[in-house]
Scaffold this motif. Structure first.
Motif, mmCIF file in Angstrom:
data_model
loop_
_atom_site.group_PDB
_atom_site.id
_atom_site.type_symbol
_atom_site.label_atom_id
_atom_site.label_comp_id
_atom_site.label_asym_id
_atom_site.label_seq_id
_atom_site.Cartn_x
_atom_site.Cartn_y
_atom_site.Cartn_z
ATOM 1 N N ARG A 1 0.806 -1.216 0.000
ATOM 2 C CA ARG A 1 0.000 0.000 0.000
ATOM 3 C C ARG A 1 0.842 1.271 0.000
ATOM 4 N N ARG A 2 2.169 1.123 0.076
ATOM 5 C CA ARG A 2 3.046 2.286 -0.039
ATOM 6 C C ARG A 2 3.047 2.846 -1.471
ATOM 7 N N PHE A 3 2.666 2.004 -2.437
ATOM 8 C CA PHE A 3 2.745 2.409 -3.848
ATOM 9 C C PHE A 3 1.373 2.716 -4.431
ATOM 10 N N LEU A 4 1.326 3.793 -5.217
ATOM 11 C CA LEU A 4 0.101 4.151 -5.931
ATOM 12 C C LEU A 4 0.467 4.286 -7.413
ATOM 13 N N TYR A 5 -0.374 3.732 -8.284
ATOM 14 C CA TYR A 5 -0.058 3.718 -9.717
ATOM 15 C C TYR A 5 -1.023 4.630 -10.452
ATOM 16 N N VAL A 6 -0.481 5.545 -11.251
ATOM 17 C CA VAL A 6 -1.335 6.527 -11.925
ATOM 18 C C VAL A 6 -0.946 6.595 -13.398
ATOM 19 N N ALA A 7 -1.914 6.336 -14.272
ATOM 20 C CA ALA A 7 -1.678 6.471 -15.715
ATOM 21 C C ALA A 7 -2.139 7.862 -16.134
ATOM 22 N N ALA A 8 -1.202 8.694 -16.575
ATOM 23 C CA ALA A 8 -1.538 10.072 -16.959
ATOM 24 C C ALA A 8 -0.385 10.657 -17.761
ATOM 25 N N ASP A 9 -0.671 11.805 -18.358
ATOM 26 C CA ASP A 9 0.350 12.538 -19.112
ATOM 27 C C ASP A 9 1.116 13.448 -18.145
ATOM 28 N N VAL A 10 2.427 13.475 -18.309
ATOM 29 C CA VAL A 10 3.296 14.347 -17.512
ATOM 30 C C VAL A 10 2.773 15.787 -17.471
ATOM 31 N N CYS A 11 2.217 16.242 -18.592
ATOM 32 C CA CYS A 11 1.813 17.654 -18.684
ATOM 33 C C CYS A 11 0.433 17.919 -18.084
ATOM 34 N N GLN A 12 -0.272 16.858 -17.692
ATOM 35 C CA GLN A 12 -1.597 17.044 -17.067
ATOM 36 C C GLN A 12 -1.721 16.055 -15.921
ATOM 37 N N GLN A 13 -1.100 16.378 -14.813
ATOM 38 C CA GLN A 13 -1.041 15.431 -13.699
ATOM 39 C C GLN A 13 -2.256 15.611 -12.779
ATOM 40 N N PRO A 14 -2.862 14.506 -12.383
ATOM 41 C CA PRO A 14 -4.101 14.595 -11.595
ATOM 42 C C PRO A 14 -3.824 14.741 -10.096
ATOM 43 N N PHE A 15 -2.948 15.678 -9.728
ATOM 44 C CA PHE A 15 -2.597 15.855 -8.318
ATOM 45 C C PHE A 15 -2.838 17.296 -7.905
ATOM 46 N N CYS A 16 -3.127 17.468 -6.610
ATOM 47 C CA CYS A 16 -3.296 18.823 -6.086
ATOM 48 C C CYS A 16 -1.936 19.524 -6.031
ATOM 49 N N ALA A 17 -1.992 20.845 -6.035
ATOM 50 C CA ALA A 17 -0.750 21.626 -5.935
ATOM 51 C C ALA A 17 -0.058 21.297 -4.617
ATOM 52 N N GLY A 18 1.262 21.139 -4.680
ATOM 53 C CA GLY A 18 2.053 20.929 -3.466
ATOM 54 C C GLY A 18 1.860 19.570 -2.811
ATOM 55 N N ALA A 19 1.443 18.545 -3.585
ATOM 56 C CA ALA A 19 1.127 17.241 -2.977
ATOM 57 C C ALA A 19 2.368 16.420 -2.614
ATOM 58 N N PHE A 20 3.529 16.776 -3.168
ATOM 59 C CA PHE A 20 4.718 15.931 -2.993
ATOM 60 C C PHE A 20 5.881 16.719 -2.384
ATOM 61 N N ASP A 21 6.728 15.989 -1.651
ATOM 62 C CA ASP A 21 7.943 16.669 -1.176
ATOM 63 C C ASP A 21 9.173 16.253 -1.981
ATOM 64 N N ALA A 22 9.002 15.286 -2.884
ATOM 65 C CA ALA A 22 10.112 14.932 -3.778
ATOM 66 C C ALA A 22 9.547 14.379 -5.082
ATOM 67 N N THR A 23 10.268 14.624 -6.157
ATOM 68 C CA THR A 23 9.878 14.128 -7.478
ATOM 69 C C THR A 23 11.132 13.698 -8.221
ATOM 70 N N THR A 24 11.024 12.592 -8.951
ATOM 71 C CA THR A 24 12.133 12.203 -9.812
ATOM 72 C C THR A 24 11.605 12.010 -11.232
ATOM 73 N N THR A 25 12.472 12.201 -12.179
ATOM 74 C CA THR A 25 12.119 11.866 -13.569
ATOM 75 C C THR A 25 13.416 11.527 -14.301
ATOM 76 N N ILE A 26 13.536 10.251 -14.631
ATOM 77 C CA ILE A 26 14.790 9.715 -15.182
ATOM 78 C C ILE A 26 14.494 9.102 -16.544
ATOM 79 N N ARG A 27 15.259 9.507 -17.546
ATOM 80 C CA ARG A 27 15.095 8.959 -18.908
ATOM 81 C C ARG A 27 13.696 9.206 -19.473
ATOM 82 N N VAL A 28 13.131 10.348 -19.164
ATOM 83 C CA VAL A 28 11.783 10.669 -19.653
ATOM 84 C C VAL A 28 11.782 11.966 -20.465
#
Ligand SMILES: C[S@@+](CC[C@H](N)C(=O)[O-])C[C@H]1O[C@@H](n2cnc3c(N)ncnc32)[C@H](O)[C@@H]1O
Length: 300
Positions: free
Chosen positions: A93-120
């Motif tokens: 349950r630590r993992f959540l899977y979301v299918a979406a476009d990078v440019c239209q993310q279904p998250f509220c503003a400020g929802a994360f304290d870290a983000t990674t993007t590798i080879r994208v």
């Protein structure tokens, strides 16, 4: 890069059903690339945090690096990649899977304290849009670790010097060498990050020894060790660059009366001269009459 007739390009590379995991990683000779990327990621990513988003997570190759986070969200456009990740990681349950476009993310503003993007990023025709969206969902003070393919590396510089390639590794515009495959100048990426409120903390040049001859003849451990030393050089002449950036407070909006007005045609900032606003570039003037800025037609 991102515009065709003014609108950002919206095309998305299709990884659906692809055998990327096997053909690119597990059945190919890429242990060196995989290991040096993990070295860089460990150096840049905070060891722990609340909620991490991996943008373009694929089949979850790098999820073992996120042990210190309470929740990990894997976002990818490819459903089959996410299903593969889900099969590997189980119903944790630590993992959540979301299918979406990078440019239209279904998250509220400020929802994360870290983000990674590798080879994208090298697959995105609208990098400014993707970075703006990433900045939106990251909390102020949050950390972004990104990897981008670089157009300015030793091989491209040499080929350019010998006249063997028709593009320059020194110009800032992205290079689309195959449809939806881009290389970026490190300075271009710095500018795009700054434009959406990121401060760069550190950059690591990675994957210096990505050559078949070296990988086939030298032990992987030796190559990884050498690369990890070269990463410390900070010399941005490698084919891959890792960046750690922090989302800063939104820039102060000045309350000067009219210093935010721009030319409606060129976008250039306008200057106040007496009773008109002036575009230095085009020489056009717009009237300011009785406190009304009249942009219907230029005066000249
Ligand atoms: C080269 S793979 C890298 C996967 C993973 N980051 C890794 O390093 O193993 C690129 C991934 O980006 C995803 N991707 C590309 N464009 C995307 C977009 N516009 N929105 C979401 N995901 C995208 C692809 O589906 C693919 O899984």
């Amino acid at each position: 890069m991102s515009t065709e007739g003014g609108a950002p390009r919206k095309d998305i590379i299709d990884y659906e059903g692809s055998r990327y995991r096997h053909e690119f990683w597990e059945d190919a000779n890429r242990a060196y690339e995989d290991r040096v990327e993990r070295v860089a990621l460990r150096r840049l990513l905070p060891a722990s945090g609340r909620r991490l988003l991996e943008v373009g997570a694929g089949y979850g190759r790098l999820t073992p690096e996120y042990q210190g986070f309470n929740q990990v969200v894997l976002l990818d456009y490819s459903l089959t990649h996410l299903q593969d990740a889900q099969r590997n990681l189980g119903r944790d349950r630590r993992f959540l899977y979301v299918a979406a476009d990078v440019c239209q993310q279904p998250f509220c503003a400020g929802a994360f304290d870290a983000t990674t993007t590798i080879r994208v990023l090298h697959h995105l025709p609208d990098v400014p849009g993707a970075l703006a969206e990433t900045a939106r969902v990251l909390a102020t003070g949050g950390v972004l670790v990104l990897e981008h393919a670089s157009k300015r590396h030793l091989k491209s510089a040499l080929r350019h010097a010998l006249g063997l390639q028709d593009w320059s590794p020194y110009t800032l515009e992205p290079l689309e060498f195959v449809k939806l495959n881009f290389d970026f100048h490190p300075e271009y990426m710095r500018q795009q990050l700054a434009a959406v409120g990121f401060r760069i903390d550190r950059r690591l040049p990675v994957s210096w020894l990505r050559l078949g001859l070296l990988k086939n003849t030298l032990p992987t451990g030796l190559l990884v060790h050498t690369d990890s030393l070269l990463q410390h050089s900070g010399a941005l002449w490698s084919p891959s660059v890792f960046v750690r950036a922090t989302k800063e407070n939104p820039p102060e909006i000045s309350f000067a009366l009219d210093d935010f007005l721009c030319c409606p045609r060129s976008g250039e900032k306008l200057r106040r001269e007496g009773d008109s606003m002036v575009s230095v570039e085009s020489g056009q003037h717009w009237a300011v009459r009785d406190g009304i800025y009249d942009f219907r037609e230029p005066l000249t």
